[in-house]
Design a protein around this motif. Structure first.
Motif, PDB file in Angstrom:
ATOM      1  N   THR A   1       0.993  -1.236   0.122  1.00 20.05           N
ATOM      2  CA  THR A   1       0.116   0.095   0.007  1.00 20.05           C
ATOM      3  C   THR A   1       0.667   1.309   0.024  1.00 20.05           C
ATOM      4  O   THR A   1       0.736   2.221  -0.648  1.00 20.05           O
ATOM      5  CB  THR A   1      -0.946   0.029   1.251  1.00 20.05           C
ATOM      6  OG1 THR A   1      -1.692  -1.191   1.184  1.00 20.05           O
ATOM      7  CG2 THR A   1      -1.905   1.230   1.275  1.00 20.05           C
TER       8      THR A   1
ATOM      9  N   ILE B   1       0.320 -13.498   1.221  1.00 21.50           N
ATOM     10  CA  ILE B   1       0.913 -14.867   1.348  1.00 21.50           C
ATOM     11  C   ILE B   1       2.296 -14.718   0.946  1.00 21.50           C
ATOM     12  O   ILE B   1       3.200 -15.622   1.362  1.00 21.50           O
ATOM     13  CB  ILE B   1       0.408 -15.392   0.009  1.00 21.50           C
ATOM     14  CG1 ILE B   1      -1.143 -15.407   0.268  1.00 21.50           C
ATOM     15  CG2 ILE B   1       0.806 -16.909  -0.367  1.00 21.50           C
ATOM     16  CD1 ILE B   1      -2.141 -16.304  -0.716  1.00 21.50           C
TER      17      ILE B   1
ATOM     18  N   TYR C   1     -11.580 -16.358   4.726  1.00 20.61           N
ATOM     19  CA  TYR C   1     -11.308 -17.181   3.373  1.00 20.61           C
ATOM     20  C   TYR C   1     -10.307 -17.933   3.425  1.00 20.61           C
ATOM     21  O   TYR C   1      -9.366 -17.665   4.410  1.00 20.61           O
ATOM     22  CB  TYR C   1     -11.466 -16.186   2.322  1.00 20.61           C
ATOM     23  CG  TYR C   1     -10.314 -15.034   2.345  1.00 20.61           C
ATOM     24  CD1 TYR C   1     -10.956 -13.858   2.749  1.00 20.61           C
ATOM     25  CD2 TYR C   1      -9.279 -15.166   2.007  1.00 20.61           C
ATOM     26  CE1 TYR C   1     -10.151 -12.933   2.883  1.00 20.61           C
ATOM     27  CE2 TYR C   1      -8.242 -14.157   2.028  1.00 20.61           C
ATOM     28  CZ  TYR C   1      -8.700 -13.146   2.717  1.00 20.61           C
ATOM     29  OH  TYR C   1      -7.673 -12.133   2.500  1.00 20.61           O
TER      30      TYR C   1
ATOM     31  N   ALA D   1      -8.569 -10.171   6.013  1.00 22.84           N
ATOM     32  CA  ALA D   1      -7.741  -9.011   6.094  1.00 22.84           C
ATOM     33  C   ALA D   1      -8.567  -7.767   6.608  1.00 22.84           C
ATOM     34  O   ALA D   1      -9.806  -7.632   6.176  1.00 22.84           O
ATOM     35  CB  ALA D   1      -7.288  -8.781   4.533  1.00 22.84           C
TER      36      ALA D   1
HETATM   37  O1  LIG Z   1      -5.241  -6.003   3.004  1.00 25.06           O
HETATM   38  C1  LIG Z   1      -4.474  -5.854   2.060  1.00 25.06           C
HETATM   39  C2  LIG Z   1      -3.672  -5.033   1.720  1.00 25.06           C
HETATM   40  O2  LIG Z   1      -2.276  -5.054   2.129  1.00 25.06           O
HETATM   41  C3  LIG Z   1      -4.310  -7.295   1.497  1.00 25.06           C
HETATM   42  O3  LIG Z   1      -3.721  -7.117  -0.037  1.00 25.06           O
HETATM   43  C4  LIG Z   1      -5.424  -8.139   1.121  1.00 25.06           C
HETATM   44  O4  LIG Z   1      -6.547  -7.722   1.585  1.00 25.06           O
HETATM   45  C5  LIG Z   1      -4.999  -9.691   1.989  1.00 25.06           C
HETATM   46  O5  LIG Z   1      -5.481 -10.431   0.853  1.00 25.06           O
HETATM   47  P1  LIG Z   1      -5.119 -11.718   0.826  1.00 25.06           P
HETATM   48  O6  LIG Z   1      -5.466 -12.656   2.167  1.00 25.06           O
HETATM   49  O7  LIG Z   1      -6.044 -12.449  -0.296  1.00 25.06           O
HETATM   50  O8  LIG Z   1      -3.517 -11.975   0.571  1.00 25.06           O
END
Ligand SMILES: O=C(CO)[C@H](O)[C@H](O)COP(=O)(O)O
Ligand SMILES: Nc1ncnc2c1ncn2[C@@H]1O[C@H](COP(=O)(O)OP(=O)(O)O)[C@@H](O)[C@H]1O
Length: 430
Positions: free
Chosen positions: A9, A222, A262, A275
């Motif tokens: 971000t 991940i 999820y 998240a």
């Molecule tokens: O909130 C976020 C910003 O950093 C993540 O990218 C996202 O929401 C996490 O999703 P995922 O579990 O599919 O990696």
């Protein structure tokens, strides 16, 4: 050598490793953009700036590249790969209203029924005038990969989860096909698998080997999990970045969109999680990194703050409360900054603990240990507070950067001891 690129971000990061996993270079590109319309220009500038920051000699040794983006950050592109409108970021809930129509076709509690899923974003974008010019729907990591390998419409089964891709059958489900979307959904491949060689013009300009391969990517949380070194079921990684993202390695898949839960397929195990919109971006609103460092040291861990916040930048939460209208709770605000920070860190720690509790209540493996990734991982005082709420050990990741995880993904793919059930025999790509 292997290059991992992380688009988070607050900025993009690149890490180069050798075949032993030793870091040979780290480069950064902080995002200064102010307007959403600058996103595409910012991402493109960031990607090529990271390449330029690497030494020419090192670039000449890089044989595989993998990129992670923020999950469910999506965009529409024309046939040449040019975005036809501004992307929608991972926490954008403008598509929430599309859930009603989806409830009639998607399975109950499916992750696409979350207010910020990639599929509700796509349905919302299909209403935009610009959709007439669009041919592809892509995730951030897919589009960045296209800039390097030149292949449009290729994604990975981590980024494609929130689009509705069936990560067990490894295909788009029939109910999704029945939506008869007039846009091309990406072909989905295994994260870390080879997609194509680096474009020859880029290889020539930056002195990469002609046979440098660009791999399918993953998501930032991940990649952070892969970087952490966590490898046993019951081990978890909390990403303390701009947001708070939980990943608990489990033998059991857990999905429940009512709570924003999820599971990502991780080899033949599952990364159960969610998240939250709370996290570092809220801290950044009140404190500089230096203030965070200094004020954290002044927190008296023998006392509770007595403050109970729900720290959000604006209305809207994804997990463990999945409510696009949930309001921030940041009152009463003490005059003393250290007390205010103490209250924020305790409140975020309670949200983290509630998230892991929910995952286990829905059947995920019992939490044994939590690794930490992201900008907040260096805050030992926060780790101490978190440990008290989590009731398990909170340890430092072997590496806290998602870019390191993407470099490992480029090197090993998902065929790693991290994502196999005990006694599982290694199979090519899964
Ligand atoms: O909130 C976020 C910003 O950093 C993540 O990218 C996202 O929401 C996490 O999703 P995922 O579990 O599919 O990696
Ligand atoms: N000492 C600290 N304690 C807690 N949070 C911190 C500290 N230093 C930086 N941060 C937070 O880390 C966040 C950036 O982490 P990073 O992993 O780069 O996020 P992202 O990848 O989401 O952009 C910022 O929002 C900042 O508030």
């Amino acid at each position: 050598m292997y290059l991992g690129i992380d688009f988070g971000t607050s900025g993009a990061r690149g890490v180069v490793i050798d075949s032993f996993g030793s870091i040979l270079a780290e480069v950064r590109y902080p995002f200064e953009m102010s307007l959403e319309s600058d996103l595409i220009k910012c991402w493109r500038n960031a990607l090529f700036s990271l390449l330029e920051q690497l030494s020419k000699g090192l670039r000449g040794e890089i044989t595989r590249i993998a990129i992670n983006g923020t999950s469910s950050t999506v965009l529409l592109c024309d046939a040449a790969g040019n975005p036809v409108d501004a992307p929608l970021l991972y926490n954008d809930a403008r598509g929430a209203g599309m859930r009603e129509q989806l409830k009639n076709v998607a399975p109950p509690n499916h992750t696409v029924l979350s207010a910020t899923s990639s599929l509700v974003k796509l349905l919302w974008m299909m209403q935009l005038p610009s959709v007439s010019k669009a041919k592809y729907f892509l995730h951030q990591a897919d589009w960045l990969g296209f800039l390097l390998h030149g292949k449009l419409g290729v994604s990975d089964y981590h980024n494609a989860l929130k689009l509705g891709y069936d990560v067990e059958a490894l295909q788009y489900p029939e109910w999704l096909n029945r939506l008869q979307l007039s846009i091309q959904l990406p072909e989905v491949v295994i994260p870390g698998s080879s997609v194509g060689e680096l474009r020859s013009d880029i290889a020539g300009k930056y002195n990469f080997p002609k046979n440098c391969v660009v791999c399918a990517g993953t998501t930032d949380s991940i990649a952070a999990f892969i970087a952490s070194g966590a490898s046993s079921t019951g081990e978890a990684v909390t990403s303390l970045g701009s947001t708070l993202v939980l990943k608990l390695l489990s033998r059991t898949r857990v999905d429940n969109s009512q709570y924003g839960i999820y599971s990502h397929r991780f080899g033949n195990l599952w990364l159960t999680g969610g998240a939250s919109n709370t996290g570092g971006a809220v801290l950044k609103q009140f404190f500089s990194n230096e203030e965070l460092e200094n004020f954290s040291q002044e927190i008296d861990l023998n006392e509770s703050s007595g403050l109970d916040y729900y720290p959000l930048l604006e209305a809207g939460e994804r997990f463990p409360i999945n409510d696009p209208n949930l309001l921030p709770k940041l009152e009463p605000r003490p005059d003393n900054s250290v007390e205010f920070l103490h209250g924020l860190l305790e409140s975020m720690s309670r949200i983290e603990a509630k998230g892991y509790k929910l995952l286990q209540e829905f059947g995920a493996d019992k939490l044994q240990k939590v690794y930490t990734a992201g900008g907040g991982a260096k805050n030992q005082v926060w780790s101490e507070i978190r440990k008290r709420y989590l009731g398990v050990n909170v340890v430092s990741s072997s590496n806290t950067e998602a870019a390191y995880g993407s470099a490992l993904l480029a090197m090993n793919g998902l065929n790693r001891e991290q994502c196999q059930k005990p006694g599982f025999s290694k199979k090519p790509g899964f």
